[in-house]
Enzyme design. Structure first.
Site, mmCIF file in Angstrom:
data_model
loop_
_atom_site.group_PDB
_atom_site.id
_atom_site.type_symbol
_atom_site.label_atom_id
_atom_site.label_comp_id
_atom_site.label_asym_id
_atom_site.label_seq_id
_atom_site.Cartn_x
_atom_site.Cartn_y
_atom_site.Cartn_z
ATOM 1 N N GLU A 29 -10.351 11.431 -13.725
ATOM 2 C CA GLU A 29 -9.288 10.510 -13.360
ATOM 3 C C GLU A 29 -9.602 9.665 -12.215
ATOM 4 O O GLU A 29 -10.224 9.792 -11.109
ATOM 5 C CB GLU A 29 -8.150 11.317 -12.957
ATOM 6 C CG GLU A 29 -7.192 12.120 -13.928
ATOM 7 C CD GLU A 29 -5.995 12.720 -13.339
ATOM 8 O OE1 GLU A 29 -5.396 12.422 -12.373
ATOM 9 O OE2 GLU A 29 -5.712 13.747 -14.126
ATOM 10 N N GLU B 168 -7.076 20.066 -11.861
ATOM 11 C CA GLU B 168 -6.657 20.171 -10.416
ATOM 12 C C GLU B 168 -5.747 21.274 -10.265
ATOM 13 O O GLU B 168 -4.815 21.410 -9.581
ATOM 14 C CB GLU B 168 -5.874 18.884 -10.132
ATOM 15 C CG GLU B 168 -6.297 17.670 -10.355
ATOM 16 C CD GLU B 168 -5.682 16.478 -9.758
ATOM 17 O OE1 GLU B 168 -4.404 16.593 -9.489
ATOM 18 O OE2 GLU B 168 -6.144 15.309 -9.829
HETATM 19 C C1 GBH Z 1 -3.456 13.481 -10.146
HETATM 20 O O1 GBH Z 1 -3.049 14.134 -9.226
HETATM 21 C C2 GBH Z 1 -2.658 14.130 -11.460
HETATM 22 O O2 GBH Z 1 -3.845 14.782 -12.295
HETATM 23 C C3 GBH Z 1 -1.996 13.356 -12.570
HETATM 24 O O3 GBH Z 1 -1.191 14.119 -13.144
HETATM 25 C C4 GBH Z 1 -1.179 12.477 -11.520
HETATM 26 O O4 GBH Z 1 -0.421 11.412 -12.256
HETATM 27 C C5 GBH Z 1 -2.170 11.531 -10.794
HETATM 28 O O5 GBH Z 1 -3.288 12.132 -10.268
HETATM 29 C C6 GBH Z 1 -1.580 10.514 -9.809
HETATM 30 O O6 GBH Z 1 -0.860 11.168 -8.966
HETATM 31 O O7 GBH Z 1 -1.857 11.267 0.536
HETATM 32 O O8 GBH Z 1 -4.059 10.290 0.921
HETATM 33 O O9 GBH Z 1 -3.622 12.567 1.420
HETATM 34 C C7 GBH Z 1 -3.208 13.605 -7.945
HETATM 35 C C8 GBH Z 1 -3.405 14.416 -6.875
HETATM 36 C C9 GBH Z 1 -3.076 15.271 -4.585
HETATM 37 C C10 GBH Z 1 -3.940 13.250 -5.151
HETATM 38 C C11 GBH Z 1 -2.758 14.825 -3.171
HETATM 39 C C12 GBH Z 1 -3.615 12.447 -3.679
HETATM 40 C C13 GBH Z 1 -3.087 13.184 -1.743
HETATM 41 C C14 GBH Z 1 -3.774 11.823 -1.051
HETATM 42 N N1 GBH Z 1 -3.153 14.028 -5.508
HETATM 43 N N2 GBH Z 1 -3.590 13.671 -2.738
HETATM 44 S S1 GBH Z 1 -3.241 11.456 0.583
#
Ligand code: GBH
Length: 478
Positions: free
Chosen positions: A384, A172
């Site tokens: 994931e 990511e």
């Molecule tokens: C992943 O990131 C990571 O790789 C991992 O380390 C982490 O623990 C896992 O996911 C859980 O968070 O608020 O509806 O607009 C996730 C990255 C970026 C996913 C922001 C959700 C916002 C969704 N995130 N995104 S929303």
């Protein structure tokens, strides 16, 4: 199938790889042991106000000291693969120089332990724990970091390349760049649109340089190479009659450029999208992209890793009405969307997970089909997918029906995408166990295994047993 994605009995092909995923800083602990240097997450989590309750990864799940029993746990679950990440500062305390033998030995023991149990190892080289010394020199805003990453990739390729089934360069890069240097909610906590876009490019460059360094070092002809992206499934905001708002198409295009095509462009097409450069021209002149860079970023990969949790719904902000901040980053000091701060993330229909993220399995099906149509010859892997819910242990049992329901719907969605022709190779559930959820500390639980943060005892949740049954039967259980 049923329209609500709550199917059972759907069968997965024999070569589909069912596994689970973690990341080094989130589970390992042992932050000062065996020559590990500090990472940007050590620094960030110790900075007051950055992580809820001041939680840090100092101890985390203490996985570093519990490797053997955690491997046994994976075997009990019946995992076919395990996706983990390597802590760069365990290998090179300051991000440069020779490999730390003890750091390498830990991951070597992990890989051997997986292979001994018949579990396929999938390693990510970078899941956000940059050596602090490199950050002190500018981190991902410094072009040199991409070259240091390639050196590190070469070390790991030599050390584990004889055994590793699949390599992932970056996890990511969207988060590393835009949350790390744009909104500042992730380490190193910088709030600059220009820095974020500079980081985007240097991460793309690191991916390309790292991949070639790996290929040079690895002596295993059938090893696979990948990158993992959190591709955004972006939907247009609609009016009460279900018509897309006129301004929403522009917002979808802008977020798609920043979130998705800023990475798929250089990695898979060898070019930045022209509209991205135009949209951000008032933020940066992109002079950090040097002649020849886009050949370096454009390396062949065998699989594209896709992390999927939720959808976003957008339109252009009218500049008048109160702004929704449903992107989950509304209270951050900076914006994760350089040059497109006027895009509004609108409230989605729900239901939501404990993160407040919209549960939308149809978004996963749509995203996979969409990526497959853009890159028809590229195999995909869900690296994931999972959800945080408020779990409770009662009489030694975690009855996490909400998570079982979430997984059932998303496995159904993945199956449907495959029926529609998507070449999907596997599914790594996030996460093997509850862990340090970045800025949320230990307050959010994504595990299919529960961790008691006092005793560090592990308990397989009902979702873990359900997943074990799915793996054994290769079909979605009742
Ligand atoms: C992943 O990131 C990571 O790789 C991992 O380390 C982490 O623990 C896992 O996911 C859980 O968070 O608020 O509806 O607009 C996730 C990255 C970026 C996913 C922001 C959700 C916002 C969704 N995130 N995104 S929303």
């Amino acid at each position: 199938g049923t329209p609500d994605y709550r199917d059972s009995g759907l069968e997965f092909p024999a070569d589909f790889v069912f596994g689970s995923a973690t990341a080094s800083y989130q589970i390992e602990g042992a932050a000062h042991e065996d020559g590990r240097g500090p990472s940007i997450w050590d620094t960030f989590s110790r900075t007051p106000g950055k992580v809820l309750f001041g939680h840090t990864g100092e101890v985390a799940d203490d996985h570093y000291h519990r490797l053997d029993s955690d491997l046994d746990l994976m075997q009990r679950l019946g995992l076919e693969s395990y996706r983990f990440s390597i802590a760069w500062p365990r290998i090179q305390a300051e991000g440069t120089g020779p490999a730390n033998v003890k750091g390498v030995a830990f991951y070597s023991r992990l890989v051997d332990g997986l292979l001994a149990r018949g579990i396929t190892p999938i390693a990510t080289l970078y899941h956000w724990d940059l050596p602090q010394t490199l950050e002190d020199a500018g981190g991902w805003t410094n072009r040199d970091t991409s070259y240091r990453f390639a050196d590190y990739a070469h070390i790991m390729g030599e050390a584990l390349g004889d055994r590793m089934a699949m390599w992932t360069t970056l996890n990511e890069p969207w988060c590393s760049a835009y949350l790390g240097y744009g909104s500042g909610v992730h380490a190193p906590g910088i709030t600059s649109g220009r820095a974020a876009l500079t980081a985007v490019h240097h991460l793309n460059l690191a991916h390309g340089l790292g991949l070639s360094a790996l290929r040079d070092a690895v002596r295993k002809p059938d090893a696979q190479y990948s990158a993992t992206l959190n591709l955004h499934m972006i939907r247009p905001a609609r009016d009460a009659d279900g018509e897309a708002l006129p301004a929403s198409a522009e917002a979808v295009r802008r977020i798609d450029a920043l979130a998705n095509r800023a990475f798929t462009g250089p990695m898979l097409h060898g070019a930045y999208p022209a509209d991205l450069l135009e949209d951000t021209a008032h933020v940066t002149d992109w002079q950090f992209v040097r002649p020849g860079d886009l050949e370096l970023t454009h390396q062949p990969i065998d699989v594209l890793g896709v992390n999927y949790y939720s959808t976003v719904t957008v339109t252009m902000w009218d500049g008048v009405s109160p702004r929704s901040n449903a992107d989950g980053h509304g209270d951050a000091a900076g914006s994760p969307w350089p040059g497109s701060e006027d895009v509004e993330f609108v409230q989605q229909p729900g239901p939501y997970t404990a993160m407040g993220w919209n549960i939308a399995p149809d978004g996963l099906e749509e995203l996979l089909v969409d990526v497959h149509e853009q890159f028809p010859t590229l195999p995909l892997m869900i690296t994931e997918n999972g959800a945080a819910f408020d779990d409770e242990v009662r009489d030694g049992v975690v009855q996490d029906d909400a998570r079982i329901d979430y997984l059932r719907r998303h496995f159904t969605a993945a199956h449907r995408a495959m029926q529609r022709g998507v070449d999907l190779r596997g599914y790594q559930v996030w996460s093997l166990m509850d862990n340090f959820e970045w800025a949320y500390g230990y307050t959010k639980r994504f595990g299919i295994v529960h961790v008691d943060y006092d005793s560090l005892e592990r308990t397989i949740k009902q979702s873990g047993h359900w997943y074990g049954e799915l793996i054994r039967s290769r079909s979605i259980p009742e």
